[in-house]
Design a protein around this motif. Structure first.
Motif, PDB file in Angstrom:
ATOM      1  N   HIS A  45      32.378 -75.134  17.126  1.00  0.00           N
ATOM      2  CA  HIS A  45      32.817 -73.736  17.298  1.00  0.00           C
ATOM      3  C   HIS A  45      33.465 -73.544  18.676  1.00  0.00           C
ATOM      4  CE1 HIS A  45      33.436 -69.654  16.561  1.00  0.00           C
ATOM      5  NE2 HIS A  45      32.317 -69.351  15.947  1.00  0.00           N
ATOM      6  N   LYS A  47      34.575 -70.809  19.992  1.00  0.00           N
ATOM      7  CA  LYS A  47      34.258 -69.566  20.725  1.00  0.00           C
ATOM      8  C   LYS A  47      33.331 -69.856  21.897  1.00  0.00           C
ATOM      9  CE  LYS A  47      29.934 -69.124  19.243  1.00  0.00           C
ATOM     10  NZ  LYS A  47      28.663 -68.606  19.645  1.00  0.00           N
ATOM     11  N   SER A  48      32.616 -70.986  21.825  1.00  0.00           N
ATOM     12  CA  SER A  48      31.746 -71.355  22.940  1.00  0.00           C
ATOM     13  C   SER A  48      32.533 -71.995  24.075  1.00  0.00           C
ATOM     14  CB  SER A  48      30.687 -72.371  22.479  1.00  0.00           C
ATOM     15  OG  SER A  48      29.984 -71.901  21.371  1.00  0.00           O
ATOM     16  N   LEU A  67      36.137 -74.687  14.625  1.00  0.00           N
ATOM     17  CA  LEU A  67      35.973 -73.320  14.147  1.00  0.00           C
ATOM     18  C   LEU A  67      36.481 -72.413  15.273  1.00  0.00           C
ATOM     19  CD1 LEU A  67      34.375 -72.086  11.649  1.00  0.00           C
ATOM     20  CD2 LEU A  67      32.518 -71.676  13.254  1.00  0.00           C
ATOM     21  N   ALA A  88      36.460 -68.314  11.563  1.00  0.00           N
ATOM     22  CA  ALA A  88      35.185 -67.978  10.918  1.00  0.00           C
ATOM     23  C   ALA A  88      35.045 -66.494  10.654  1.00  0.00           C
ATOM     24  CB  ALA A  88      34.040 -68.434  11.818  1.00  0.00           C
ATOM     25  N   ARG A 145      25.781 -59.059   8.848  1.00  0.00           N
ATOM     26  CA  ARG A 145      26.981 -58.752   9.646  1.00  0.00           C
ATOM     27  C   ARG A 145      28.101 -58.618   8.627  1.00  0.00           C
ATOM     28  NH1 ARG A 145      28.503 -62.691  14.677  1.00  0.00           N
ATOM     29  NH2 ARG A 145      29.031 -64.124  12.980  1.00  0.00           N
ATOM     30  N   TYR A 175      26.595 -68.031   7.639  1.00  0.00           N
ATOM     31  CA  TYR A 175      26.055 -68.333   8.973  1.00  0.00           C
ATOM     32  C   TYR A 175      24.711 -67.622   9.162  1.00  0.00           C
ATOM     33  CZ  TYR A 175      25.517 -68.074  14.030  1.00  0.00           C
ATOM     34  OH  TYR A 175      25.009 -68.132  15.300  1.00  0.00           O
ATOM     35  N   ALA A 219      25.377 -72.746   9.715  1.00  0.00           N
ATOM     36  CA  ALA A 219      24.507 -73.211  10.806  1.00  0.00           C
ATOM     37  C   ALA A 219      25.115 -73.030  12.195  1.00  0.00           C
ATOM     38  CB  ALA A 219      24.114 -74.685  10.640  1.00  0.00           C
ATOM     39  N   GLY A 220      24.230 -72.965  13.151  1.00  0.00           N
ATOM     40  CA  GLY A 220      24.600 -72.971  14.558  1.00  0.00           C
ATOM     41  C   GLY A 220      23.739 -74.019  15.253  1.00  0.00           C
ATOM     42  N   THR A 221      23.776 -74.017  16.565  1.00  0.00           N
ATOM     43  CA  THR A 221      23.028 -75.015  17.332  1.00  0.00           C
ATOM     44  C   THR A 221      21.523 -74.949  17.034  1.00  0.00           C
ATOM     45  OG1 THR A 221      24.714 -75.002  19.051  1.00  0.00           O
ATOM     46  CG2 THR A 221      22.513 -75.732  19.716  1.00  0.00           C
ATOM     47  N   GLN A 237      28.634 -75.855  11.668  1.00  0.00           N
ATOM     48  CA  GLN A 237      29.602 -75.281  12.605  1.00  0.00           C
ATOM     49  C   GLN A 237      28.984 -74.784  13.918  1.00  0.00           C
ATOM     50  OE1 GLN A 237      31.232 -72.544   9.604  1.00  0.00           O
ATOM     51  NE2 GLN A 237      30.099 -70.871  10.522  1.00  0.00           N
ATOM     52  N   PRO A 238      28.239 -75.650  14.595  1.00  0.00           N
ATOM     53  CA  PRO A 238      27.644 -75.239  15.873  1.00  0.00           C
ATOM     54  C   PRO A 238      28.652 -75.288  17.028  1.00  0.00           C
ATOM     55  CG  PRO A 238      27.110 -77.530  15.446  1.00  0.00           C
ATOM     56  CD  PRO A 238      27.945 -77.070  14.288  1.00  0.00           C
ATOM     57  N   GLY A 239      28.390 -74.520  18.067  1.00  0.00           N
ATOM     58  CA  GLY A 239      29.284 -74.527  19.230  1.00  0.00           C
ATOM     59  C   GLY A 239      28.549 -74.731  20.538  1.00  0.00           C
ATOM     60  N   SER A 240      27.411 -74.044  20.697  1.00  0.00           N
ATOM     61  CA  SER A 240      26.713 -74.064  21.989  1.00  0.00           C
ATOM     62  C   SER A 240      26.193 -75.435  22.380  1.00  0.00           C
ATOM     63  CB  SER A 240      25.538 -73.077  21.973  1.00  0.00           C
ATOM     64  OG  SER A 240      26.014 -71.770  21.835  1.00  0.00           O
ATOM     65  N   TYR A 248      19.133 -71.331  25.228  1.00  0.00           N
ATOM     66  CA  TYR A 248      19.177 -72.233  24.065  1.00  0.00           C
ATOM     67  C   TYR A 248      18.416 -73.541  24.323  1.00  0.00           C
ATOM     68  CZ  TYR A 248      21.858 -71.605  19.696  1.00  0.00           C
ATOM     69  OH  TYR A 248      22.245 -71.306  18.423  1.00  0.00           O
TER      70      TYR A 248
HETATM   71  C1  LIG Z   1      30.254 -67.748  12.362  1.00  0.00           C
HETATM   72  C2  LIG Z   1      29.489 -68.541  13.360  1.00  0.00           C
HETATM   73  N1  LIG Z   1      29.235 -69.827  13.094  1.00  0.00           N
HETATM   74  C3  LIG Z   1      28.528 -70.595  13.932  1.00  0.00           C
HETATM   75  C4  LIG Z   1      28.043 -70.091  15.129  1.00  0.00           C
HETATM   76  C5  LIG Z   1      27.201 -71.037  15.941  1.00  0.00           C
HETATM   77  O1  LIG Z   1      27.241 -70.962  17.255  1.00  0.00           O
HETATM   78  P1  LIG Z   1      26.128 -71.586  18.221  1.00  0.00           P
HETATM   79  O2  LIG Z   1      26.108 -73.023  17.977  1.00  0.00           O
HETATM   80  O3  LIG Z   1      26.683 -71.194  19.525  1.00  0.00           O
HETATM   81  O4  LIG Z   1      24.830 -70.943  17.906  1.00  0.00           O
HETATM   82  C6  LIG Z   1      28.300 -68.739  15.454  1.00  0.00           C
HETATM   83  C7  LIG Z   1      27.814 -68.149  16.707  1.00  0.00           C
HETATM   84  O5  LIG Z   1      28.025 -67.027  17.055  1.00  0.00           O
HETATM   85  C8  LIG Z   1      29.038 -67.952  14.544  1.00  0.00           C
HETATM   86  O6  LIG Z   1      29.298 -66.655  14.788  1.00  0.00           O
END
Ligand SMILES: Cc1ncc(COP(=O)(O)O)c(C=O)c1O
Length: 360
Positions: A45, A47-48, A67, A88, A145, A175, A219-221, A237-240, A248
């Motif tokens: 992801h 966005k991170s 993502l 996303a 959401r 997610y 999924a996320g982190t 799809q994790p980003g952090s 975290y």
């Molecule tokens: C749609 C979506 N997917 C995945 C993530 C996973 O992000 P993270 O790994 O930072 O928790 C997020 C975080 O906001 C998200 O909005």
């Protein structure tokens, strides 16, 4: 900024945003190796990160798919040479359709939808531009959401997408954002698997209606290991996990903090000291940051340009340095214009953070 390459950290002005490349390498290896072992694609992801140079760095280490939360992030990724991008989110509005179509002609681009009106707008824009856009239905698996509820609503939308010119139905995104920071791993696992089952059940309904589903992602982190390898899921799809932060890290100790803000002590009092960066450089939306390698020094306040750190005795003097580990890596990347990539205490690269401060 190329004059900084090869310089030690002492040569840097403060505050500076640092990325420790050795730590990033270890975080990437851990996640990408696990993805391979479990037979799922890891879609990082952006966005991170928000930084094209870092996206290129990740691609060179095996993470070619990304993502994006917003269209501008997808454009920055494409400019960095990334060719497989999923936005996303829902992209809505006449003003964005031209940019979206142009990007869809440059890269393998996908977006998420959750209503017929958006499908119609996307279809019209893509057909007019002669572009093809991959579409995933966002399914609300408990976060409340965006998204449609699991079940029949998604089947109707899939049928609609499948017959819309300019669009290609690719699959589902669900997610579990409401579960990422649950402290108890067993509770997080149980709830995440329950949520993922709803996503996979929706996949089965769509397939039963005769529509192939190629991507199921989520999924996320915090929940990656419960979703990666869950039967019927193709991607996570994790980003952090790339940068991490002090909120975290206790939830996911297998990934270490690679992001810090290098700061200088500007004032010392008997029971505290102040650093030269505050909430304009270190996000406080998830709480107080931590002082790297100095766990007895506690951050108690962030003003706009000050971080107040309490400890007794105070072990620093004016002009000493401290690295601050933010409480929220994604929001902190959004506050800076450049990242200094370091390895073993020396600057290896200086990257602009092109998508910081952009919301379009
Ligand atoms: C749609 C979506 N997917 C995945 C993530 C996973 O992000 P993270 O790994 O930072 O928790 C997020 C975080 O906001 C998200 O909005």
């Amino acid at each position: 900024m190329s004059f900084l390459i090869g310089q030690p950290l002492d040569a840097l002005d403060t505050p500076s945003l640092l990325l420790d490349l050795d730590v990033i390498d270890a975080n990437l290896r851990r996640m990408f190796d696990a993805g391979k072992q479990r037979g799922v694609n890891v879609r990082t992801h952006f966005k991170s990160l928000k930084c094209g140079g870092l996206a290129r760095y990740i691609k060179e280490r095996g993470g070619a798919t990304f993502l994006a939360a917003k269209l501008n992030e997808a454009e920055v990724l494409a400019d960095a040479g990334i060719t497989d991008i999923l936005i996303a989110n829902q992209v809505v509005g006449a003003q964005k359709m031209g940019r979206l179509a142009e990007l869809a002609r440059r890269v393998q681009l996908r977006v998420c939808v959750d209503c017929v009106e958006n499908i119609e707008q996307l279809s019209k824009a893509m057909s007019k531009a002669g572009a093809t856009l991959g579409v995933l239905i966002e399914v609300d698996i408990g976060m409340a959401r965006c998204g449609v509820l699991p079940g029949d609503a998604a089947v109707g939308l899939a049928q609609r997408i499948a017959k819309s010119p300019g669009l290609r139905f690719d699959g589902l995104q669900g997610y579990d954002g409401h579960l990422q920071l649950i402290a108890d791993p067993a509770e997080r696992k149980g709830k995440s698997e329950e949520a993922t089952e709803q996503l996979v059940a929706t996949r089965r309904l769509i397939e039963r209606a005769g529509i192939p589903v190629t991507i199921v992602t989520g999924a996320g982190t915090g929940t990656w290991e419960f979703v990666a390898g869950y039967p019927g899921v193709t991607e996570i799809q994790p980003g952090s996990f790339v940068l991490m932060d002090c909120v975290y890290h206790p939830v996911r100790p297998e990934f270490n903090c690679s992001l810090s803000i290098l700061t200088s002590v500007i004032s010392v009092r008997p029971k505290w000291y102040n650093l030269d960066a505050g909430s304009k450089a270190i996000s406080k939306d998830f709480g107080m940051p931590a002082i790297k390698d100095h766990s007895t020094e506690a951050v108690t306040r962030l003003s706009e340009e000050h971080t107040k750190v309490e400890c007794e005795p105070v072990p620093v003097q004016v002009d000493d340095r401290r690295e601050v580990i933010p409480a929220h890596c994604c929001a902190t990347m959004n506050l800076h214009r450049q990242a200094i990539a370091v390895r073993k205490g020396k600057v290896e690269a200086v990257w602009p953070i092109e998508a910081s401060g952009r919301y379009d």
